[in-house]
Design a protein around this motif. Structure first.
Motif, PDB file in Angstrom:
ATOM      1  N   MET A   1       0.846  -1.181   0.000  1.00 44.87           N
ATOM      2  CA  MET A   1       0.000   0.000   0.000  1.00 44.87           C
ATOM      3  C   MET A   1       0.886   1.237   0.000  1.00 44.87           C
ATOM      4  SD  MET A   1      -3.083   0.990   2.546  1.00 44.87           S
ATOM      5  CE  MET A   1      -2.930   2.554   3.353  1.00 44.87           C
ATOM      6  N   LEU A   2       0.500   2.219  -0.815  1.00 44.15           N
ATOM      7  CA  LEU A   2       1.237   3.477  -0.805  1.00 44.15           C
ATOM      8  C   LEU A   2       1.169   4.104   0.578  1.00 44.15           C
ATOM      9  CD1 LEU A   2       0.100   5.126  -4.171  1.00 44.15           C
ATOM     10  CD2 LEU A   2       2.206   3.879  -3.709  1.00 44.15           C
ATOM     11  N   ASP A   3       2.173   4.898   0.908  1.00 42.81           N
ATOM     12  CA  ASP A   3       2.233   5.546   2.211  1.00 42.81           C
ATOM     13  C   ASP A   3       2.303   7.061   2.027  1.00 42.81           C
ATOM     14  OD1 ASP A   3       2.312   5.684   4.944  1.00 42.81           O
ATOM     15  OD2 ASP A   3       4.210   4.620   5.162  1.00 42.81           O
ATOM     16  N   VAL A   4       2.075   7.788   3.110  1.00 41.01           N
ATOM     17  CA  VAL A   4       2.169   9.247   3.078  1.00 41.01           C
ATOM     18  C   VAL A   4       3.561   9.632   2.580  1.00 41.01           C
ATOM     19  CG1 VAL A   4       2.197  11.332   4.506  1.00 41.01           C
ATOM     20  CG2 VAL A   4       0.449   9.583   4.883  1.00 41.01           C
ATOM     21  N   GLY A   5       3.611  10.551   1.642  1.00 41.01           N
ATOM     22  CA  GLY A   5       4.866  11.003   1.055  1.00 41.01           C
ATOM     23  C   GLY A   5       5.221  10.311  -0.253  1.00 41.01           C
ATOM     24  N   ASP A   6       4.600   9.168  -0.532  1.00 41.00           N
ATOM     25  CA  ASP A   6       4.844   8.481  -1.796  1.00 41.00           C
ATOM     26  C   ASP A   6       4.222   9.255  -2.957  1.00 41.00           C
ATOM     27  OD1 ASP A   6       6.113   6.390  -0.480  1.00 41.00           O
ATOM     28  OD2 ASP A   6       4.382   5.033  -0.601  1.00 41.00           O
ATOM     29  N   ASP A   7       4.808   9.103  -4.116  1.00 40.36           N
ATOM     30  CA  ASP A   7       4.207   9.663  -5.327  1.00 40.36           C
ATOM     31  C   ASP A   7       3.064   8.752  -5.755  1.00 40.36           C
ATOM     32  OD1 ASP A   7       5.957  11.818  -5.550  1.00 40.36           O
ATOM     33  OD2 ASP A   7       7.401  10.655  -6.721  1.00 40.36           O
TER      34      ASP A   7
END
Length: 171
Positions: free
Chosen positions: A1-7
């Motif tokens: 899962m994408l995380d905060v700060g990821d593009d």
């Protein structure tokens, strides 16, 4: 899962809109009633909220989508569009929008990679390929500024947290 700060990934996918659902008799939909969702284009106007859910017409998802329908007026004040995302076909999404009077679009993850690209594709189980219940706020610069993932059935995101993330992303 994408995380905060990821593009956030650059994604396009079929989209069912309230306008198309209202303008065509249920059961008569064609590919002409399906729009294209582009995250890059949606971000031109500010932050975007993406609410991933397993599938329409299931008990929990129907409840969630109707709660989001009722909450959308508050989010509109925060000036961020809301998009639901599932593996359902765009035609079934149009029927669902019509039946439950949703005033926000639903994006189809059918036959494309949007669910996997955000890292919420269920890989194992009898229903592999559907989305896990998750919410992302994507800031105008394309970075993820908020994430939420359901860990229990019948749990939904805290809409106050989502609104705060949208407000922060517009600064």
């Amino acid at each position: 899962m994408l995380d905060v700060g990821d593009d956030a990934p650059e994604v396009t996918a079929p989209m069912a809109t309230p306008e198309a659902a209202a303008n065509t008799e249920r059961g008569s939909y064609t590919s002409g009633d399906v729009s294209e969702f582009s995250l890059a284009d949606a971000l031109d106007d500010g932050p975007v909220v993406l609410a991933f859910y397993p599938g329409i017409y299931s008990r929990t998802c129907t409840q969630e989508l109707c709660e989001l329908r009722d909450w959308k007026a508050d989010l509109a004040e925060a000036d961020a569009p809301l998009y639901g995302v599932s593996a359902d076909t765009p035609w079934s999404l149009l029927a669902f929008i019509d039946e439950y009077d949703l005033q926000y679009p639903l994006v189809s993850g059918f036959n494309n990679s949007i669910i996997a690209d955000f890292g919420v594709r269920r890989e194992e189980s009898i229903v592999a390929g559907i989305a896990n219940r998750a919410v992302f706020v994507v800031a105008p610069d394309g970075t993820v500024s908020y994430t939420w993932l359901a860990t229990e059935p019948l749990t939904f995101p805290d809409t106050d947290e989502v609104e705060a993330a949208v407000a922060e992303a517009t600064r």
